[in-house]
Scaffold this motif. Structure first.
Motif, PDB file in Angstrom:
ATOM      1  N   LEU A  35      39.711  36.573  45.813  1.00  0.00           N
ATOM      2  CA  LEU A  35      38.767  36.421  44.703  1.00  0.00           C
ATOM      3  C   LEU A  35      39.150  37.307  43.522  1.00  0.00           C
ATOM      4  O   LEU A  35      38.818  36.985  42.380  1.00  0.00           O
ATOM      5  CB  LEU A  35      37.346  36.717  45.173  1.00  0.00           C
ATOM      6  N   CYS A  39      39.104  34.964  40.474  1.00  0.00           N
ATOM      7  CA  CYS A  39      38.077  35.282  39.475  1.00  0.00           C
ATOM      8  C   CYS A  39      38.528  36.357  38.495  1.00  0.00           C
ATOM      9  O   CYS A  39      37.739  36.802  37.663  1.00  0.00           O
ATOM     10  CB  CYS A  39      36.789  35.717  40.178  1.00  0.00           C
ATOM     11  N   SER A  46      36.312  43.937  42.579  1.00  0.00           N
ATOM     12  CA  SER A  46      36.572  43.272  43.855  1.00  0.00           C
ATOM     13  C   SER A  46      35.897  44.006  45.014  1.00  0.00           C
ATOM     14  O   SER A  46      35.546  43.392  46.025  1.00  0.00           O
ATOM     15  CB  SER A  46      38.076  43.159  44.108  1.00  0.00           C
ATOM     16  N   PHE A 100      31.787  34.201  40.573  1.00  0.00           N
ATOM     17  CA  PHE A 100      31.845  35.387  41.416  1.00  0.00           C
ATOM     18  C   PHE A 100      30.442  35.836  41.815  1.00  0.00           C
ATOM     19  O   PHE A 100      30.217  36.296  42.937  1.00  0.00           O
ATOM     20  CB  PHE A 100      32.587  36.516  40.685  1.00  0.00           C
TER      21      PHE A 100
END
Length: 426
Positions: A35, A39, A46, A100
């Motif tokens: 991610l 993203c 993160s 996200f």
């Protein structure tokens, strides 16, 4: 023999739940770099993946304990499985929108379900048999938690990670050419199928629990039991168990969550290779550590084994933080074997001998898992502040294991006549 048969199938069924929260925690080392890429996140951003999971534990642990106290073990399991399945299903719209925020919401809901499962399963396992072997029994059940621990990163590395790692310069050129969004959407969409399968399997397991009869009385309030209150903290074993679990879970999450980033930084290891090594070596070591730890506890008191393993983890993380090259990566991969016994041992020592009060004690110890939301953010901040040097950030889990060592050394197992309660010295 009849009593043993009464507990056998419930033990098998409840043990299957240990796989689910293991999968949740151990897929995070895959989700964090994936991610981060899909993203376009910083290391600190993160780390919010871990934070959303462990904040779920923090906020839901007490309601889960109250629910179990009021309605019993079976309904607690059902509530947990339904939340887990709903959260997994939300990954599909999150991937489609590449949001996200929605990913974090989905993870929070899954974690809420896992909190119910963990709050129920840990104390229930300790009741399914002889109280004298409760710690060993919980470690044995948690050994199957280790199965989820090594399967999750292998599955994630195979079906989620693409192995495509573009440099910032390449991403800038793709943005200028108008192909960046298409690439990022492809990365995000890789998460759809694995989580659809998870949602279906979890809901099928919920159906199995619904039609299974668990031993009567195991989830009901015992006669003369105290109320559901914070008075359980009058027991030193519970207070210290909460503190120790806070630091232990922080250490465990820190060690695994940034491993792929760590391996890339220290020896330029590709993400798919790092995911495979973490699953097939580090997490297999974690699983084996659970089985061997259960065996060692036949000859060594749990608190002594806990202290020994804490010292070894500290030494390995010192190597990981300050030694360059592959040796540092190997040191991190060795840590899970020695931290494998820590959660169930701290948990069992914290609730042993408490009877009905073990339910609220279980909730408080599970609540302390919020350490997993706190310490990875510190690691991410250190990495961002030092220009992406994730290696030096591994000093954080090292310091957490210092607290675990302190906890283990302060303990003294006392078994007064007619009681299996563990008392902590002051």
């Amino acid at each position: 023999m009849q009593q043993r048969n009464k507990y056998l199938f419930p033990f098998i069924l409840v043990t299957s739940l240990f796989f689910l929260w293991a999968f949740l925690h151990n897929i995070n080392p895959i989700l964090i770099p994936h991610l981060k890429k899909a993203c376009q996140l910083t290391d600190t951003e993160s780390a919010l993946i871990d934070s959303s999971v462990y904040l779920g534990y923090f906020l839901v642990a007490l309601p889960a304990g109250w629910f179990m106290h009021r309605f019993g073990y079976k309904k607690g399991v059902m509530a947990g499985l339904l939340l887990y399945g709903i959260g997994a299903a939300l990954f599909l719209p999150a991937a489609d929108s590449r949001s996200f925020t929605l990913f974090l919401v989905a993870l929070f809901i899954i974690a809420s379900g896992a909190t119910f499962l963990e709050t129920v399963a840990n104390p229930y396992i300790t009741k399914l048999g002889n109280p004298d072997t409760a710690t060993q029994r919980l470690n044995f059940a948690q050994s199957f938690n280790g199965v989820g621990a090594f399967i999750a990163p292998i599955i994630g590395g195979r079906f989620i990670l693409s192995g495509i790692e573009h440099s910032p310069e390449e991403l800038s050129r793709m943005d200028a050419a108008g192909t960046l969004n298409s690439y990022l959407q492809t990365e995000a969409s890789a998460i759809r199928l694995p989580y659809l399968v998870i949602a279906v399997l979890v809901l099928l397991l919920a159906a199995l629990f619904f039609f299974t009869r668990l031993p009567e009385g195991e989830g009901k309030e015992e006669k003369g039991a105290g109320g559901f209150s914070f008075r359980v903290l009058r027991h030193a074993q519970v207070r210290w168990g909460v503190v120790a679990q806070f630091f232990y879970v922080g250490a465990q999450v820190c060690v695994g969550s940034f491993f792929i980033r760590f391996a890339k930084h220290v020896m330029n290891m590709p993400e798919k290779d790092a995911a495979f090594y973490w699953g097939s070596i580090a997490m297999v070591g974690f699983m084996l550590g659970r089985f061997t730890g259960t065996f060692f506890m036949k000859y060594l008191k749990p608190e002594r084994l806990l202290a020994l393993y804490a010292v070894i983890c500290m030494a390995l993380l010192a190597v990981a933080s300050f030694v360059p090259g592959a040796v540092a990566v190997y040191a991190v991969m060795a840590v899970p074997f020695f931290m494998s016994i820590m959660f169930p041992t701290i948990f069992a020592l914290g609730i042993q001998g408490l009877g009905e009060e073990g339910k609220i004690a279980s909730s408080l110890i599970v609540m302390s898992i919020v350490g997993g939301a706190f310490f990875p953010l510190i690691m991410g901040w250190i990495s961002d502040a030092t220009g992406g040097n994730i290696q030096v950030a591994y000093i954080i889990p090292l310091l957490c294991f210092v607290v675990i060592l302190f906890f283990a050394l302060r303990q003294k197992a006392v078994a007064p006549q007619g009681s299996e309660k563990l008392v902590l010295t002051h």
